[in-house]
Write an enzyme that holds these catalytic residues in place. Sequence first.
Site, mmCIF file in Angstrom:
data_model
loop_
_atom_site.group_PDB
_atom_site.id
_atom_site.type_symbol
_atom_site.label_atom_id
_atom_site.label_comp_id
_atom_site.label_asym_id
_atom_site.label_seq_id
_atom_site.Cartn_x
_atom_site.Cartn_y
_atom_site.Cartn_z
ATOM 1 N N ARG A 20 0.894 -1.030 0.097
ATOM 2 C CA ARG A 20 -0.080 0.230 0.034
ATOM 3 C C ARG A 20 1.112 1.205 -0.017
ATOM 4 N NH1 ARG A 20 -2.144 1.300 3.958
ATOM 5 N NH2 ARG A 20 -0.583 0.030 5.515
ATOM 6 N N LYS A 162 -8.291 -2.664 1.571
ATOM 7 C CA LYS A 162 -8.391 -1.935 2.888
ATOM 8 C C LYS A 162 -8.998 -0.504 2.520
ATOM 9 C CE LYS A 162 -5.302 -4.112 5.201
ATOM 10 N NZ LYS A 162 -5.970 -4.702 6.387
ATOM 11 N N HIS A 182 -9.127 -4.885 13.273
ATOM 12 C CA HIS A 182 -8.179 -5.198 12.655
ATOM 13 C C HIS A 182 -7.493 -6.723 13.338
ATOM 14 C CE1 HIS A 182 -3.877 -4.994 10.257
ATOM 15 N NE2 HIS A 182 -4.771 -5.685 9.564
ATOM 16 N N SER A 200 1.053 -6.396 10.982
ATOM 17 C CA SER A 200 1.646 -7.325 9.943
ATOM 18 C C SER A 200 2.961 -7.845 10.317
ATOM 19 C CB SER A 200 1.945 -6.628 8.576
ATOM 20 O OG SER A 200 2.104 -7.166 7.584
ATOM 21 N N LYS A 204 -0.797 -13.000 13.189
ATOM 22 C CA LYS A 204 -2.174 -12.786 13.318
ATOM 23 C C LYS A 204 -3.057 -14.085 12.632
ATOM 24 C CE LYS A 204 -4.127 -9.124 11.368
ATOM 25 N NZ LYS A 204 -3.425 -8.546 10.786
ATOM 26 N N THR A 205 -2.471 -14.223 11.282
ATOM 27 C CA THR A 205 -2.775 -15.196 10.345
ATOM 28 C C THR A 205 -2.590 -16.464 10.877
ATOM 29 O OG1 THR A 205 -2.937 -13.528 8.489
ATOM 30 C CG2 THR A 205 -3.208 -15.990 8.003
ATOM 31 N N ASP A 219 -8.504 -11.334 9.338
ATOM 32 C CA ASP A 219 -8.071 -9.866 9.027
ATOM 33 C C ASP A 219 -8.737 -8.733 9.782
ATOM 34 O OD1 ASP A 219 -5.770 -8.180 8.699
ATOM 35 O OD2 ASP A 219 -6.726 -7.653 6.707
ATOM 36 N N ARG A 284 2.823 -12.109 -1.062
ATOM 37 C CA ARG A 284 1.392 -12.479 -0.584
ATOM 38 C C ARG A 284 0.654 -13.276 -1.262
ATOM 39 N NH1 ARG A 284 -0.809 -9.400 3.894
ATOM 40 N NH2 ARG A 284 0.479 -7.666 4.411
#
Length: 503
Positions: A20, A162, A182, A200, A204-205, A219, A284
Amino acid sequence: MGKETANGTLAINTGEFTGRSPKDRFLVKDDYTADKVWWGKTNKGISPENFDILQAEVEKYLSGKEIFVRDGYVCADPKYRMNVRTITEYPWSNMFIFNMFLRPDASELENFEEEWLVLCAPGYKAPDPAAVGLRQGNFSIINFTKKIALVGGSAYTGEMKKGIFSALNFILPVERNVLPMHCSANVGEDGKTAIFFGLSGTGKTTLSADPDRKLIGDDEHGWTEENRIFNFEGGCYAKAIDLTEEKEPDIYRAIKPGAILENVIFKENNEVDYMDSSITQNTRVSYPLYHIDNIQEPSYADNPTDIFFLTCDAFGVLPPVSKLTPGQAAYHFISGYTAKVAGTEAGITEPVPSFSACFGEPFMPLHPTVYAEMLSKKMQEAGVNVWLINTGWSSGPYGVGSRIKLKYTRAMITAILEGELNDVEFFADPIFGLHMPKSCPNVPTEILDPINTWENKGAYVSKAIQLAHSFHLNFEKFANQASQQIIEGGPLIDEHHHLDEHV
């Protein structure tokens, strides 16, 4: 152009932008947003007139081209569902939206009416950026009055995702009294829900993809007045760098036909080299949720019993697991701390603290205390336990110590979710005031208090005080809108205090 990998997955290259571009993200400043948005470096305003010019330019650019239209929706809870039509210049951008948004069935598509529109034209760059209030030719703009997310000049697919996430982060609290988060979330056989906040690279994932629990989402979620947690999305957008089947089996196995890999490098015979970061560290993969075996359908569940704040502390001073009081929970939520590991340049060894309010500041249009107060209220009403989990370093900072083993982090989370820390004795650390358990099943006791793992105890103390000071400095910008309870949730010691006064 896409390329097929050895197992039939599509791999694409997003070109100039492999992430981003936060400096080129704008919100239209009009009567609806002017006095509600937290304007500043994160939320930069653009006039409705300049937006209209850019929208007309993008529409002109796309007209006469073959374009790709996808109808989908976000918010899995039927009460909060929002229909989104996405129009893209590239076919794989459209396929990304198929993976990431929720997919209506054939009967729902017949009379589909969009509430929001996403226009994505990576090939269009504003010829005179300054004339239309931009910094450079690319842009990502949200217009809440027209309900349009406009993306130009960047093919990075995360801009579309996003954009809609940022829109929900405004609409849900302002109009629907839903807390947007988030975070990732999963639910056990016993119906107990857990949510994982983290920036990031903090896990988390990885940590929400647990073979013994059903994944709700990885997410973006909402927490409703009806005591429900729901996924915004219908897919996952996971980091692929250094991916192995052994470390992250669910993610690794989800990369199959239907998934899209971004900016990866190939070995011979079209095998992907997940270790190669020569295009970007931010490689990704996007895939629909149904690529994961163990998912919660539909993707919502009851109030969480436990909330985990994940941080990758490259200074090696935060405990691997600690329990937070309500004040500490709000303080750490507003702080949103992790540490970026030093760059790859020679001689740079010192980690850099990184703070992102609410663990998602780039996507939060309202003042962080709005979300923190909502979270605090919901946590207290639901009687949730909040934990800070350090997935970063132990026994020294990055370059000296070592990364805390994933199997230990998983063991801590499992112990918490199975109630095995309910009767364990806790003790407070003197610098951060965090409450650490004296023991935890399947985790070596000596790593639970970080000072034990450092050979040089004095070095630990000075490094911990340095980090505490970073927290205090960062929090200054929120202090005037934070309650006393939240302010008291911060580290007990600043650089200007001597530890011996407290110990």
